[in-house]
Motif scaffolding. Structure first.
Motif, mmCIF file in Angstrom:
data_model
loop_
_atom_site.group_PDB
_atom_site.id
_atom_site.type_symbol
_atom_site.label_atom_id
_atom_site.label_comp_id
_atom_site.label_asym_id
_atom_site.label_seq_id
_atom_site.Cartn_x
_atom_site.Cartn_y
_atom_site.Cartn_z
ATOM 1 N N ARG A 87 3.652 13.740 -5.793
ATOM 2 C CA ARG A 87 3.044 13.476 -4.660
ATOM 3 C C ARG A 87 4.293 12.753 -3.652
ATOM 4 N NH1 ARG A 87 -1.102 17.276 -3.117
ATOM 5 N NH2 ARG A 87 0.003 17.372 -1.117
ATOM 6 N N ASP A 88 5.554 12.713 -3.698
ATOM 7 C CA ASP A 88 6.212 11.889 -2.321
ATOM 8 C C ASP A 88 6.622 12.219 -1.786
ATOM 9 O OD1 ASP A 88 6.699 10.095 -4.740
ATOM 10 O OD2 ASP A 88 8.218 9.049 -3.361
ATOM 11 N N GLU A 89 5.586 13.397 -1.014
ATOM 12 C CA GLU A 89 5.808 13.883 0.328
ATOM 13 C C GLU A 89 4.536 13.430 1.189
ATOM 14 O OE1 GLU A 89 4.091 15.927 -1.765
ATOM 15 O OE2 GLU A 89 2.664 16.530 -0.735
ATOM 16 N N LEU A 90 3.815 12.911 0.290
ATOM 17 C CA LEU A 90 2.811 12.249 0.407
ATOM 18 C C LEU A 90 2.949 10.933 1.804
ATOM 19 C CD1 LEU A 90 -0.544 12.688 -1.779
ATOM 20 C CD2 LEU A 90 0.067 14.631 0.466
ATOM 21 N N ASN A 91 4.089 9.763 1.197
ATOM 22 C CA ASN A 91 5.014 8.682 1.714
ATOM 23 C C ASN A 91 4.227 8.373 3.141
ATOM 24 O OD1 ASN A 91 4.786 7.302 -0.521
ATOM 25 N ND2 ASN A 91 6.922 8.564 -0.846
ATOM 26 N N HIS A 92 4.405 7.901 4.055
ATOM 27 C CA HIS A 92 4.121 7.242 4.968
ATOM 28 C C HIS A 92 5.905 7.683 5.519
ATOM 29 C CE1 HIS A 92 4.509 5.924 8.563
ATOM 30 N NE2 HIS A 92 4.906 5.080 8.861
ATOM 31 N N THR A 93 6.239 8.827 6.797
ATOM 32 C CA THR A 93 7.286 9.166 7.191
ATOM 33 C C THR A 93 7.439 10.569 6.734
ATOM 34 O OG1 THR A 93 8.737 8.100 6.036
ATOM 35 C CG2 THR A 93 7.972 7.269 7.969
ATOM 36 N N GLY A 94 6.406 11.736 5.491
ATOM 37 C CA GLY A 94 6.768 12.272 4.625
ATOM 38 C C GLY A 94 7.926 12.474 4.048
ATOM 39 N N ALA A 95 8.615 11.317 3.124
ATOM 40 C CA ALA A 95 9.731 11.785 1.786
ATOM 41 C C ALA A 95 9.856 10.769 1.409
ATOM 42 C CB ALA A 95 10.870 12.113 2.643
ATOM 43 N N HIS A 96 10.243 10.779 0.414
ATOM 44 C CA HIS A 96 10.519 9.198 -0.489
ATOM 45 C C HIS A 96 11.793 8.320 0.369
ATOM 46 C CE1 HIS A 96 14.512 11.891 -1.227
ATOM 47 N NE2 HIS A 96 14.942 11.052 -1.213
ATOM 48 N N ASP A 213 17.897 1.270 -8.142
ATOM 49 C CA ASP A 213 16.844 0.361 -8.070
ATOM 50 C C ASP A 213 15.260 0.701 -7.233
ATOM 51 O OD1 ASP A 213 17.868 -0.363 -10.374
ATOM 52 O OD2 ASP A 213 18.436 -2.296 -9.081
ATOM 53 N N PHE A 214 15.717 0.320 -6.186
ATOM 54 C CA PHE A 214 14.618 1.232 -5.201
ATOM 55 C C PHE A 214 13.848 2.011 -4.984
ATOM 56 C CE2 PHE A 214 17.043 -2.063 -2.360
ATOM 57 C CZ PHE A 214 16.184 -3.341 -2.539
ATOM 58 N N GLN A 215 14.067 3.850 -5.125
ATOM 59 C CA GLN A 215 13.752 4.621 -5.764
ATOM 60 C C GLN A 215 13.070 4.478 -7.166
ATOM 61 O OE1 GLN A 215 12.884 6.588 -3.483
ATOM 62 N NE2 GLN A 215 14.342 6.792 -1.955
ATOM 63 N N CYS A 216 12.933 4.110 -7.962
ATOM 64 C CA CYS A 216 12.912 3.572 -9.428
ATOM 65 C C CYS A 216 10.842 3.752 -9.651
ATOM 66 C CB CYS A 216 13.080 3.396 -10.048
ATOM 67 S SG CYS A 216 14.730 3.526 -11.608
ATOM 68 N N VAL A 217 10.328 3.196 -8.399
ATOM 69 C CA VAL A 217 9.664 3.397 -8.052
ATOM 70 C C VAL A 217 8.545 4.775 -8.923
ATOM 71 C CG1 VAL A 217 9.051 3.753 -5.715
ATOM 72 C CG2 VAL A 217 7.340 2.244 -6.750
ATOM 73 N N ILE A 218 9.272 5.394 -8.386
ATOM 74 C CA ILE A 218 8.282 7.271 -8.567
ATOM 75 C C ILE A 218 8.663 7.500 -9.870
ATOM 76 C CG2 ILE A 218 8.986 9.214 -8.095
ATOM 77 C CD1 ILE A 218 11.799 8.825 -5.855
ATOM 78 N N GLY A 242 20.485 16.318 -3.351
ATOM 79 C CA GLY A 242 21.632 16.301 -1.917
ATOM 80 C C GLY A 242 22.762 14.893 -2.705
ATOM 81 N N GLY A 243 22.380 13.614 -1.843
ATOM 82 C CA GLY A 243 22.966 12.605 -2.836
ATOM 83 C C GLY A 243 22.913 12.381 -3.776
ATOM 84 N N GLY A 244 21.157 12.547 -4.795
ATOM 85 C CA GLY A 244 20.466 12.677 -5.657
ATOM 86 C C GLY A 244 19.816 10.997 -5.317
ATOM 87 N N SER A 245 18.718 10.555 -4.890
ATOM 88 C CA SER A 245 18.471 9.417 -4.823
ATOM 89 C C SER A 245 16.831 9.970 -5.326
ATOM 90 C CB SER A 245 18.443 8.918 -3.685
ATOM 91 O OG SER A 245 17.310 9.333 -2.822
ATOM 92 N N ASN A 246 16.624 11.164 -4.719
ATOM 93 C CA ASN A 246 14.980 11.387 -5.238
ATOM 94 C C ASN A 246 15.310 11.103 -7.027
ATOM 95 O OD1 ASN A 246 13.877 14.083 -6.039
ATOM 96 N ND2 ASN A 246 15.226 14.387 -4.792
ATOM 97 N N ALA A 247 16.349 12.264 -7.103
ATOM 98 C CA ALA A 247 16.062 12.747 -8.597
ATOM 99 C C ALA A 247 16.514 11.507 -9.312
ATOM 100 C CB ALA A 247 17.406 13.264 -8.324
#
Ligand SMILES: Cc1ncc(COP(=O)(O)O)c(C=O)c1O
Length: 403
Positions: A87-96, A213-218, A242-247
């Protein structure tokens, strides 16, 4: 290189290459800055206090860890795999996007930069950057295509409320790729005081590595949460690209777990033979925005316009590590059309009481194809990387509803 490596997690090499992809194709003026950034990132990575500050913000400002939620009604409806939403949509500001932005802004502060620039498509990265700049009192300029400014109005207003200047990109297709061009131009002209905060795993080295590296938290959280909830790793992962960061953030921590199937879902727009934004499925290798990767282009090598119902997915390229993972056949790159994404969007609202962004709706469209083919003990995780508040105007328009 197509032989299987010992690990899929060691890239990029010292030149910033993932196989033949990535690299650092930038103007001479930018080279010293890029090298300075690389050094600063290396030093920050080795400094425990940097990670501690980021961890504090991720927990207390962003609201991490984001939950791993068993989508029971959707699972019953699809009649196959057990589907979980990260549920990364629950982050503050609404996305990853905020995961990466906070890391980069902390780095910018370490480097003494007072002016931050960013590009944005759907506006989520712009909102995240404007938010972090407000938090730390930094000047923020966001480049955004004129077309995206029109279709993502709520995010434009948000950025302005947060104190950012939103500069329209008026060239080309007036979408994300043009915003990126403008931001790079600004950076070349303002090298001294400006930090360029890139929103996805693309651009010149070290950006693809740093954003990953910063997105690997997911993915790290997903691993831990799945072990706790089910006592084992997931069987498959699905995320929109899109560019592929959340993936990349979801996939990377699982790349060396060979039994975990991985699916990246690109936007097939009106269809792969018509207008789309599926850079891997429908593109070929070339150089854009400082790196070599799969791109949408015509026979003359000119970059063509991407199309997607979702402003966050219409980038005509993809991060270079994805290009490599595709060639290595470690990740399966598939696609979903606008229509399929819209149907998935509506299903998620009705069955789960969650309004997803149109970007992860593409991932959900693939889950809808895949889950019914899998046995009931198959554990599938989809990254629900953004919420749909920003998209209700687009969806209402398509459904013929006047707001
Ligand atoms: C909610 C959401 N998901 C996905 C994306 C696509 O970016 P990426 O592929 O880097 O995750 C965006 C981009 O704006 C977005 O806002």
């Amino acid at each position: 290189m197509t032989t299987e490596p010992n690990s899929y997690r060691t890239g990029p090499d010292e030149k910033g290459l993932f196989g033949i992809y990535g690299g650092r194709f930038v103007a001479e003026t930018l080279m010293p800055l890029i090298l300075q950034l690389e050094q600063a990132y290396k030093a920050a990575k080795a400094d425990r206090s940097f990670q501690d500050e980021l961890d504090y913000l991720l927990e207390h400002y962003v609201g991490r860890p984001s939950p791993l939620y068993f989508a029971k009604r959707l699972t019953e409806h699809l009649g196959g795999a057990k589907v979980y939403f990260k549920r990364d949509e629950l982050n503050h500001t609404g996305a990853h996007k905020i995961n990466n932005v906070l890391g980069q802004i902390l780095l910018a502060r370490r480097m003494g930069k007072k002016r931050i620039i960013a590009e944005t498509g759907a506006g989520q990265h712009g909102v995240a950057t404007a938010t972090a700049c407000a938090l730390f009192g930094l000047k923020c300029v966001v480049y955004m295509g004129e077309v995206d400014i029109e279709r993502q109005k709520p995010n434009v207003f948000r950025m302005k409320l947060l104190g950012a200047e939103v500069v329209p990109a008026k060239s080309g297709s007036r979408t994300l790729k043009d915003a990126l061009n403008e931001a790079l131009r600004d950076w070349v002209a303002n090298v001294e005081d400006t930090f360029y905060c890139i929103g996805t795993v693309a651009g010149p080295h070290p950006y693809p590595e740093m954003v990953r590296d910063f997105q690997c938290v997911i993915g790290n959280e997903t691993r831990h949460q799945m072990m706790r909830q089910e006592g084992r790793l997931p069987d498959s992962l699905v995320a929109a690209i899109g560019g592929g960061s959340n993936a990349m953030g979801l996939f990377h921590p699982f790349l060396d777990d060979k039994d975990v199937e991985i699916y990246g879902v690109e936007a097939a727009g009106h269809g792969l033979k018509k207008k789309h934004a599926a850079s891997i499925t429908g593109g070929k290798p070339g150089v854009l925005h400082g790196n070599r990767t799969y791109l949408l282009m015509d026979e003359d090598g000119q970059i063509t316009e991407g199309h997607s119902i979702s402003a966050g997915l219409d980038y005509p390229g993809i991060g270079p590590e994805h290009a490599w993972l595709h060639d290595m056949k470690r990740v399966n790159y598939v696609s979903a059309t606008d229509k399929e994404a819209l149907a998935a969007f509506q299903l998620c609202c009705k069955l789960e009481g969650i309004i997803p962004a149109l970007e992860p709706s593409h991932a959900l469209a693939h889950v809808m194809k895949l889950a019914p083919q899998k046995p009931k003990d198959h554990l599938m995780v989809m990254n629900l990387c953004g919420r749909g508040d920003k998209d209700i105007f687009t969806v209402a328009d398509i459904l013929g509803v006047k707001l």
